[in-house]
Design a protein around this motif. Structure first.
Motif, PDB file in Angstrom:
ATOM      1  N   ILE A 131     -16.856  -8.510  23.075  1.00 57.77           N
ATOM      2  CA  ILE A 131     -16.965  -7.738  22.106  1.00 57.77           C
ATOM      3  C   ILE A 131     -17.425  -6.148  22.484  1.00 57.77           C
ATOM      4  N   TYR A 132     -18.222  -6.565  23.413  1.00 55.76           N
ATOM      5  CA  TYR A 132     -18.556  -4.627  24.338  1.00 55.76           C
ATOM      6  C   TYR A 132     -17.729  -4.391  24.559  1.00 55.76           C
ATOM      7  N   ASP A 133     -17.311  -2.594  24.755  1.00 57.32           N
ATOM      8  CA  ASP A 133     -16.482  -2.178  25.779  1.00 57.32           C
ATOM      9  C   ASP A 133     -16.204  -1.653  26.908  1.00 57.32           C
ATOM     10  N   GLN A 134     -16.168  -2.900  28.667  1.00 59.78           N
ATOM     11  CA  GLN A 134     -16.811  -3.123  29.631  1.00 59.78           C
ATOM     12  C   GLN A 134     -16.085  -1.856  30.037  1.00 59.78           C
ATOM     13  N   LEU A 135     -15.651  -1.324  29.960  1.00 57.06           N
ATOM     14  CA  LEU A 135     -15.467   0.323  30.683  1.00 57.06           C
ATOM     15  C   LEU A 135     -15.523   1.221  29.820  1.00 57.06           C
ATOM     16  N   GLY A 136     -15.225   1.593  28.366  1.00 58.77           N
ATOM     17  CA  GLY A 136     -16.170   2.736  28.035  1.00 58.77           C
ATOM     18  C   GLY A 136     -17.555   2.599  27.161  1.00 58.77           C
ATOM     19  N   GLY A 137     -17.818   1.397  27.134  1.00 61.06           N
ATOM     20  CA  GLY A 137     -19.338   1.439  26.029  1.00 61.06           C
ATOM     21  C   GLY A 137     -18.505   1.520  24.495  1.00 61.06           C
ATOM     22  N   GLY A 138     -19.877   0.959  24.407  1.00 58.37           N
ATOM     23  CA  GLY A 138     -20.185   0.756  22.672  1.00 58.37           C
ATOM     24  C   GLY A 138     -19.676  -0.295  21.830  1.00 58.37           C
ATOM     25  N   ALA A 143     -24.383   5.426  23.887  1.00 56.65           N
ATOM     26  CA  ALA A 143     -24.381   6.688  23.618  1.00 56.65           C
ATOM     27  C   ALA A 143     -23.388   7.188  24.232  1.00 56.65           C
ATOM     28  N   ASP A 144     -23.216   8.047  25.216  1.00 57.37           N
ATOM     29  CA  ASP A 144     -21.751   7.749  25.688  1.00 57.37           C
ATOM     30  C   ASP A 144     -21.128   8.140  24.949  1.00 57.37           C
ATOM     31  N   PHE A 145     -20.464   6.645  24.648  1.00 54.99           N
ATOM     32  CA  PHE A 145     -19.411   6.605  23.815  1.00 54.99           C
ATOM     33  C   PHE A 145     -18.894   7.227  22.520  1.00 54.99           C
ATOM     34  N   LEU A 146     -20.377   7.692  21.623  1.00 56.74           N
ATOM     35  CA  LEU A 146     -20.584   8.230  20.704  1.00 56.74           C
ATOM     36  C   LEU A 146     -19.560   9.902  20.893  1.00 56.74           C
ATOM     37  N   LEU A 147     -21.027  10.176  21.757  1.00 53.39           N
ATOM     38  CA  LEU A 147     -20.350  11.507  22.608  1.00 53.39           C
ATOM     39  C   LEU A 147     -18.939  11.881  22.912  1.00 53.39           C
ATOM     40  N   ARG A 148     -18.183  10.995  22.717  1.00 55.93           N
ATOM     41  CA  ARG A 148     -17.378  11.151  24.045  1.00 55.93           C
ATOM     42  C   ARG A 148     -16.202  11.105  22.697  1.00 55.93           C
ATOM     43  N   GLU A 149     -16.156  10.086  21.710  1.00 58.45           N
ATOM     44  CA  GLU A 149     -15.202   9.217  21.229  1.00 58.45           C
ATOM     45  C   GLU A 149     -15.714   9.562  19.777  1.00 58.45           C
ATOM     46  N   ALA A 177     -27.942  16.401  20.918  1.00 59.76           N
ATOM     47  CA  ALA A 177     -26.788  16.113  19.754  1.00 59.76           C
ATOM     48  C   ALA A 177     -27.696  15.422  18.841  1.00 59.76           C
ATOM     49  N   ALA A 178     -28.656  14.989  18.700  1.00 62.16           N
ATOM     50  CA  ALA A 178     -28.609  14.201  17.380  1.00 62.16           C
ATOM     51  C   ALA A 178     -29.104  15.436  17.205  1.00 62.16           C
ATOM     52  N   ALA A 179     -29.807  16.666  17.644  1.00 64.55           N
ATOM     53  CA  ALA A 179     -30.568  17.722  16.443  1.00 64.55           C
ATOM     54  C   ALA A 179     -29.133  18.571  15.946  1.00 64.55           C
ATOM     55  N   ARG A 180     -28.487  18.436  16.690  1.00 65.38           N
ATOM     56  CA  ARG A 180     -26.650  19.071  16.100  1.00 65.38           C
ATOM     57  C   ARG A 180     -26.176  18.147  14.812  1.00 65.38           C
ATOM     58  N   ALA A 181     -26.200  17.395  14.941  1.00 64.05           N
ATOM     59  CA  ALA A 181     -26.007  16.356  13.983  1.00 64.05           C
ATOM     60  C   ALA A 181     -27.055  16.428  12.248  1.00 64.05           C
ATOM     61  N   ALA A 182     -28.055  16.551  12.702  1.00 69.23           N
ATOM     62  CA  ALA A 182     -29.188  16.894  12.105  1.00 69.23           C
ATOM     63  C   ALA A 182     -28.945  18.469  11.102  1.00 69.23           C
TER      64      ALA A 182
END
Length: 628
Positions: free
Chosen positions: A190-197, A246-252, A382-387
């Motif tokens: 269930i966890y993406d072992q390569l890309g996270g998330g 977190a990197d997955f969120l920012l990247r994809e 990134a959180a502030a920019r989304a806000a």
């Protein structure tokens, strides 16, 4: 059904000649989905998606179903047969149709406000918390983690409750259930072992084969859970999962405007067959590993990631797992990077670019906390920019939220309770980590809307839609969590947090009354009120209020601030300010320096212990794990 029936020219022509077809995106209009799903469940005893409902022109439902095949199958009529039957009933037996619709409307009316009696003046206490823990223990899968059998969804809200309960009481079984589940998910398919998330759920009980769709809300919730697990235990696996996800969120998932897209599809084009297949982007055969990595590293990768000849998924492919840490960290990092780069050359799953206010609120909270605690200022940014995007695009001049946007353009649909609650939660988290008071004020404005437009004054219960929203056959109201938290309990948590910052009895009382329903459900269905149970843990602990005061450029202030954020006290709030500058935050008022040095005040209900300038003393008061 979209491909089989809606896109069929003959079926489509029949629909358009005899019906007004309305296709609803349940992410855009969760209120429409909720009321008609309740009708389907009331009439048939079960529900699901796709949901097919036939309505009168007055919006009253009278015939229901979920999936209808293009041809009769396994005792189910075809969609065309259903259409013909409904059309005949409407033309020839309209009185009967009206009677059915009337009975359904009456039954739904009887259900209206059913949770009002459960809400009340008292939130769950110690007894309800212990009952919930005992019930969760009965359903816990000790061998594989999680609760119940297949399919298994990440129990994010329950894990947050367990971590808070352990922090408050020291009950080791609560921490053990949380840690075992978190590790099993992090090591599973269930966890993406390569890309996270994380994927949306596991189709089996062992977290091996997921439904590969990746949802923003799942990942935002799980980032925070793993962060809090790391905060409590120092588990390096949990820390790695936080940063990779977190990197997955920012990247994809991050959009050009700075928000976060809703989801990645489960399926993509398989290069070998040319067909769109679920999991094609993520699954591997031993031969594919060898092709990318060479014979030696390919064999090592197969061992590390449990890739077998027979496969754990379809077509002889395996979903990558990580049953144990690799015995060669450098080699593992090299192999992982090589596979991730190779996967990037495959046709990627499509992305749903819709920005949902509620889910972005959850992501803002997760990224803000993670960045502050793990030394990643880019995550806080990134959180502030989304806000900022939510403020610029989703917040109207009247202070009301719109639920969705796309490409920086707002959608037409009004925000529902979860949008206000989760966005307020995100703003409150941003205030805690940055000390920028505007975030606290903005959260207060959203919560004032919750109190004015979503709250039943008589009972203290909360509705999913505002009192001035589009009128449906009934006003939806559900305090139970699903894949994401119900709007009801995050609103209660945000109200409680805001009260802890401001001393507002109005907001605290509203939180306590709203959490009354959780007490009624704690022993019977704790898996569906995890967020409410977590909020109740904060109430039982106070929550603790921490004021950190000192010049912004003094490194001692920063150390005290980070120590406060590392505290495991359930629902503790952290305010940061400089006594030399006037503050509008009541928790910071009349909090001077201590002998000219930065200081921290730990309070409950604005009654404070003696201030301290010693990080170790502050750590002891907030249950901070001592780092080696």
């Amino acid at each position: 059904m979209a491909h089989e029936s809606f896109e069929d020219e003959v079926v489509a022509r029949y629909v358009n000649e005899r019906f007004v077809a309305v296709k609803v995106d349940r992410e855009e209009r969760p209120d429409v989905d909720a009321v008609y799903m309740e009708a389907v469940q009331a009439a048939t005893g079960q529900g699901g998606w796709p949901m097919t409902v036939f309505l009168t022109p007055g919006k009253d439902p009278f015939y229901f179903g979920t999936y209808f095949p293009p041809e009769p199958r396994h005792g189910m009529p075809s969609f065309r047969q259903v259409l013909e039957g409904v059309d005949a009933a409407w033309r020839e037996r309209r009185d009967e149709v009206g009677e059915v619709a009337g009975r359904i409307r009456a039954e739904l009316a009887e259900r209206a406000g059913v949770y009002g009696a459960g809400a009340g003046p008292g939130a769950p206490g110690e007894a309800e918390s212990e009952q919930a823990l005992a019930e969760l223990a009965r359903g816990f899968d000790a061998a594989r983690g999680g609760f119940g059998g297949a399919p298994k969804f990440p129990p994010s809200m329950v894990l947050e409750f367990l971590l808070r309960h352990h922090a408050r009481t020291g009950e080791e079984s609560a921490l053990a259930m949380a840690a075992r589940t978190a590790e099993a998910m992090a090591r599973g398919g269930i966890y993406d072992q390569l890309g996270g998330g994380f994927a949306r759920y596991s189709v089996d009980a062992g977290w091996v084969v997921p439904h590969f769709e990746k949802m923003l809300y799942d990942n935002a919730l799980l980032i925070r859970v793993y962060l809090h697990l790391w905060r409590a235990t120092g588990d390096p696996l949990a820390r790695r999962v936080v940063l990779e996800s977190a990197d997955f969120l920012l990247r994809e998932l991050r959009t050009p405007e700075g928000g976060f897209a809703s989801a990645l599809d489960a399926d993509s084009v398989d290069e070998e067959s040319g067909k769109s297949l679920e999991g094609a982007y993520y699954a591997w055969t031993p031969e594919q590993l060898t092709e990318v990595l060479g014979v030696e590293d390919g064999a090592r990768a197969a061992g590390w990631f449990a890739v077998t000849r027979g496969g754990t998924f379809e077509h002889g492919r395996s979903v990558l797992q990580l049953p144990r840490d690799a015995d060669d960290p450098e080699g593992f990092a090299r192999v992982r990077a090589g596979l991730l780069a190779a996967r990037g050359g495959r046709p990627a799953p499509a992305r749903d670019d819709k920005v949902v206010a509620a889910w972005n609120g959850l992501a803002i909270a997760a990224l803000a906390e993670s960045g502050a605690l793990l030394g990643r200022p880019d995550l806080v940014e990134a959180a502030a920019r989304a806000a900022d995007l939510l403020l610029a695009v989703h917040l109207t001049a009247e202070g009301r939220l719109l639920r969705t946007s796309r490409d920086g353009r707002p959608g037409p649909n009004a925000g529902v309770l979860e949008d206000y609650a989760d966005t307020a939660e995100g703003f409150l988290a941003l205030y805690a980590v940055t000390g920028e008071e505007s975030w606290l004020a903005l959260a207060g404005g959203l919560l004032d809307t919750v109190l004015k437009h979503f709250t039943d004054e008589a009972s203290g219960s909360l509705y999913d839609t505002a009192d001035d929203a589009e009128e449906l056959i009934r006003r939806p109201q559900d305090p139970t969590d699903n894949a994401a938290p119900s709007g009801w309990t995050p609103a209660a948590q945000a109200l409680l947090t805001y009260a802890a910052y401001t001393g507002s009895e109005r907001h605290r009382t509203a939180a306590e009354r709203a959490l009354g329903v959780v007490g009624a459900l704690a022993s019977r269905a704790p898996r569906f009120v995890g967020w409410g149970l977590a909020a109740a843990e904060a109430l039982l602990d106070g929550p603790r209020e921490v004021a950190v005061v000192g010049p912004a450029d003094d490194p001692r202030t920063a150390v005290l601030h980070r120590t406060a954020l590392l505290g495991t006290a359930p629902g503790a709030v952290v305010a940061l300010g400089d006594p030399a500058q006037a503050s509008e935050v009541p928790l910071l008022v009349a909090r001077p320096l201590l002998g000219g040095a930065p200081a921290a005040y730990v309070c409950r209900h604005f009654t404070c212990d003696a201030p301290t300038s010693e990080p170790a003393v502050l750590a002891g008061r907030l249950g901070v794990r001592v780092e080696e």
